[in-house]
Write a protein that holds these residues in place. Structure first.
Motif, PDB file in Angstrom:
ATOM      1  N   VAL A  19       3.168  -0.413   2.578  1.00 26.11           N
ATOM      2  CA  VAL A  19       4.446  -1.011   2.176  1.00 26.11           C
ATOM      3  C   VAL A  19       4.258  -1.930   0.970  1.00 26.11           C
ATOM      4  N   LEU A  20       3.223  -2.770   1.006  1.00 27.33           N
ATOM      5  CA  LEU A  20       2.961  -3.677  -0.112  1.00 27.33           C
ATOM      6  C   LEU A  20       2.607  -2.908  -1.375  1.00 27.33           C
ATOM      7  N   ASN A  21       1.873  -1.823  -1.226  1.00 27.22           N
ATOM      8  CA  ASN A  21       1.538  -1.004  -2.394  1.00 27.22           C
ATOM      9  C   ASN A  21       2.794  -0.439  -3.054  1.00 27.22           C
ATOM     10  N   ARG A  22       3.710   0.042  -2.230  1.00 25.62           N
ATOM     11  CA  ARG A  22       4.946   0.596  -2.780  1.00 25.62           C
ATOM     12  C   ARG A  22       5.776  -0.485  -3.461  1.00 25.62           C
ATOM     13  N   ILE A  23       5.840  -1.668  -2.832  1.00 30.43           N
ATOM     14  CA  ILE A  23       6.591  -2.774  -3.447  1.00 30.43           C
ATOM     15  C   ILE A  23       5.961  -3.181  -4.767  1.00 30.43           C
ATOM     16  N   PHE A  24       4.626  -3.252  -4.793  1.00 35.66           N
ATOM     17  CA  PHE A  24       3.943  -3.674  -6.013  1.00 35.66           C
ATOM     18  C   PHE A  24       4.133  -2.642  -7.128  1.00 35.66           C
ATOM     19  N   ILE A  25       4.076  -1.351  -6.787  1.00 38.33           N
ATOM     20  CA  ILE A  25       4.301  -0.315  -7.797  1.00 38.33           C
ATOM     21  C   ILE A  25       5.721  -0.414  -8.357  1.00 38.33           C
ATOM     22  N   PHE A  26       6.695  -0.650  -7.472  1.00 37.92           N
ATOM     23  CA  PHE A  26       8.085  -0.801  -7.925  1.00 37.92           C
ATOM     24  C   PHE A  26       8.227  -2.018  -8.842  1.00 37.92           C
ATOM     25  N   ILE A  27       7.605  -3.141  -8.466  1.00 41.24           N
ATOM     26  CA  ILE A  27       7.674  -4.350  -9.301  1.00 41.24           C
ATOM     27  C   ILE A  27       6.994  -4.109 -10.644  1.00 41.24           C
ATOM     28  N   THR A  28       5.868  -3.389 -10.646  1.00 42.16           N
ATOM     29  CA  THR A  28       5.159  -3.104 -11.891  1.00 42.16           C
ATOM     30  C   THR A  28       6.018  -2.272 -12.832  1.00 42.16           C
ATOM     31  N   LEU A  29       6.661  -1.255 -12.295  1.00 42.05           N
ATOM     32  CA  LEU A  29       7.553  -0.444 -13.126  1.00 42.05           C
ATOM     33  C   LEU A  29       8.730  -1.269 -13.653  1.00 42.05           C
ATOM     34  N   LEU A  30       9.270  -2.129 -12.794  1.00 45.16           N
ATOM     35  CA  LEU A  30      10.385  -2.983 -13.203  1.00 45.16           C
ATOM     36  C   LEU A  30       9.960  -3.946 -14.310  1.00 45.16           C
ATOM     37  N   VAL A  31       8.757  -4.514 -14.177  1.00 42.96           N
ATOM     38  CA  VAL A  31       8.241  -5.424 -15.205  1.00 42.96           C
ATOM     39  C   VAL A  31       8.046  -4.690 -16.523  1.00 42.96           C
ATOM     40  N   PHE A  32       7.496  -3.486 -16.469  1.00 45.79           N
ATOM     41  CA  PHE A  32       7.280  -2.707 -17.688  1.00 45.79           C
ATOM     42  C   PHE A  32       8.597  -2.425 -18.399  1.00 45.79           C
ATOM     43  N   VAL A  33       9.611  -2.031 -17.639  1.00 41.67           N
ATOM     44  CA  VAL A  33      10.920  -1.744 -18.235  1.00 41.67           C
ATOM     45  C   VAL A  33      11.535  -3.016 -18.806  1.00 41.67           C
ATOM     46  N   ALA A  34      11.450  -4.125 -18.061  1.00 40.62           N
ATOM     47  CA  ALA A  34      12.058  -5.377 -18.522  1.00 40.62           C
ATOM     48  C   ALA A  34      11.386  -5.892 -19.789  1.00 40.62           C
ATOM     49  N   VAL A  35      10.056  -5.866 -19.824  1.00 42.20           N
ATOM     50  CA  VAL A  35       9.329  -6.344 -21.005  1.00 42.20           C
ATOM     51  C   VAL A  35       9.657  -5.475 -22.222  1.00 42.20           C
ATOM     52  N   SER A  36       9.657  -4.168 -22.026  1.00 40.92           N
ATOM     53  CA  SER A  36       9.950  -3.268 -23.149  1.00 40.92           C
ATOM     54  C   SER A  36      11.378  -3.458 -23.653  1.00 40.92           C
ATOM     55  N   LEU A  37      12.325  -3.597 -22.735  1.00 44.85           N
ATOM     56  CA  LEU A  37      13.723  -3.743 -23.116  1.00 44.85           C
ATOM     57  C   LEU A  37      13.967  -5.056 -23.855  1.00 44.85           C
ATOM     58  N   MET A  38      13.406  -6.168 -23.345  1.00 50.75           N
ATOM     59  CA  MET A  38      13.617  -7.458 -24.010  1.00 50.75           C
ATOM     60  C   MET A  38      12.971  -7.485 -25.387  1.00 50.75           C
ATOM     61  N   ALA A  39      11.771  -6.894 -25.511  1.00 47.85           N
ATOM     62  CA  ALA A  39      11.115  -6.848 -26.823  1.00 47.85           C
ATOM     63  C   ALA A  39      11.931  -6.004 -27.807  1.00 47.85           C
ATOM     64  N   TYR A  40      12.466  -4.899 -27.341  1.00 48.91           N
ATOM     65  CA  TYR A  40      13.261  -4.024 -28.218  1.00 48.91           C
ATOM     66  C   TYR A  40      14.543  -4.716 -28.683  1.00 48.91           C
ATOM     67  N   ILE A  41      15.256  -5.347 -27.742  1.00 52.51           N
ATOM     68  CA  ILE A  41      16.504  -6.027 -28.094  1.00 52.51           C
ATOM     69  C   ILE A  41      16.240  -7.169 -29.065  1.00 52.51           C
ATOM     70  N   ASP A  42      15.204  -7.938 -28.807  1.00 54.18           N
ATOM     71  CA  ASP A  42      14.875  -9.068 -29.675  1.00 54.18           C
ATOM     72  C   ASP A  42      14.535  -8.604 -31.090  1.00 54.18           C
ATOM     73  N   TYR A  43      13.763  -7.550 -31.179  1.00 56.72           N
ATOM     74  CA  TYR A  43      13.364  -7.062 -32.507  1.00 56.72           C
ATOM     75  C   TYR A  43      14.546  -6.441 -33.254  1.00 56.72           C
ATOM     76  N   GLU A  44      15.430  -5.747 -32.536  1.00 56.37           N
ATOM     77  CA  GLU A  44      16.592  -5.153 -33.182  1.00 56.37           C
ATOM     78  C   GLU A  44      17.554  -6.214 -33.697  1.00 56.37           C
ATOM     79  N   LEU A  45      17.686  -7.307 -32.974  1.00 53.06           N
ATOM     80  CA  LEU A  45      18.629  -8.356 -33.376  1.00 53.06           C
ATOM     81  C   LEU A  45      18.064  -9.261 -34.468  1.00 53.06           C
TER      82      LEU A  45
END
Length: 239
Positions: A55-81
């Motif tokens: 269960v913890l492995n699945r939660i951690f994998i989900f959090i890791t994917l969420l972090v990757f998407v959030a970091v990429s999205l914020m960096a992209y928006i910041d650079y575009e603006l």
């Protein structure tokens, strides 16, 4: 030769089932003795730890994917603006530091000392980056570094003392309060030093005055509290 236990006809060795009545003939060895198959009991292993690990492995994998998407999205928006990385540096560094904290607290590092050191380094990297992004290290070296390092050292010493002395029950709480008071005074010292308000004598007096009530409470619990109340509290909080 062997005989069928049901109809009694002679059959070939290991000829199962009986060709006449289809009765299952037990297997026999060369000495004519029946080979008894012993059914083993299932292993009494606790499946809960492995289940929680999955269960913890699945939660951690989900959090890791969420972090990757959030970091990429914020960096992209910041650079575009802004055509450069401005506010995303702070947010992405904080998100990555939070991911590191989750990694150390989800049981992937088994050694307690390595967990404390890892969390301490994670916090140092976070605070160093936040101060560096402002253009200069104004508060990291005189304030953040000694506070985080002192917190890590106090936590390691507390765990070492508890293990070395085999501290149990109320003594664990007592040692925890002592460690907390020492840590608070350590933090207070560097905050006053950062504000140029350090008075060593006053700081020492305040430290003693804060430690004294803790010591008095520990002495009362150890020698003055009735044993009946101790047992009730111990059962209540599983001490």
């Amino acid at each position: 030769m062997a005989y069928c236990p049901k109809c009694g006809i002679r059959v070939e060795r290991d000829n199962r089932p009986c060709p006449l009545c289809s009765f299952p003939i037990p297997k026999v060895n060369e000495d004519g003795e029946e080979v008894v198959r012993v059914r083993k009991f299932p292993k009494t292993t606790n499946p809960y730890p492995s289940y929680m690990r999955r269960v913890l492995n699945r939660i951690f994998i989900f959090i890791t994917l969420l972090v990757f998407v959030a970091v990429s999205l914020m960096a992209y928006i910041d650079y575009e603006l802004n055509e450069m990385f401005t506010w995303s540096r702070y947010s992405n560094l904080s998100v990555l530091a939070g991911w590191g904290f989750i990694f150390f607290t989800f049981g992937y590092v088994k050694n307690y000392y390595k967990v404390l050191i890892g969390i301490g380094l994670d916090m140092l990297i976070l605070l160093f980056g936040l101060d560096l992004f402002n253009g200069s290290l104004d508060w990291f070296i005189p304030l953040a570094f000694p506070i985080v390092t002192g917190t890590t050292v106090v936590a390691i010493l507390y765990w070492s003392v508890v293990r070395a002395l085999s501290v149990r029950g109320f003594n664990v709480i007592g040692f925890f309060f002592i460690a907390a008071v020492i840590l608070i005074m350590w933090i207070n010292f560097f905050i006053q030093n950062y504000q140029n308000k350090t008075d060593p004598l006053n700081w020492l007096i305040v430290t003693v005055l804060q430690l004294l009530p803790v010591l008095l409470i520990m002495l009362y619990v150890k020698y003055g509290m009735p044993e009946r109340i101790k047992q009730k509290i111990a059962r209540k909080f599983h001490l």
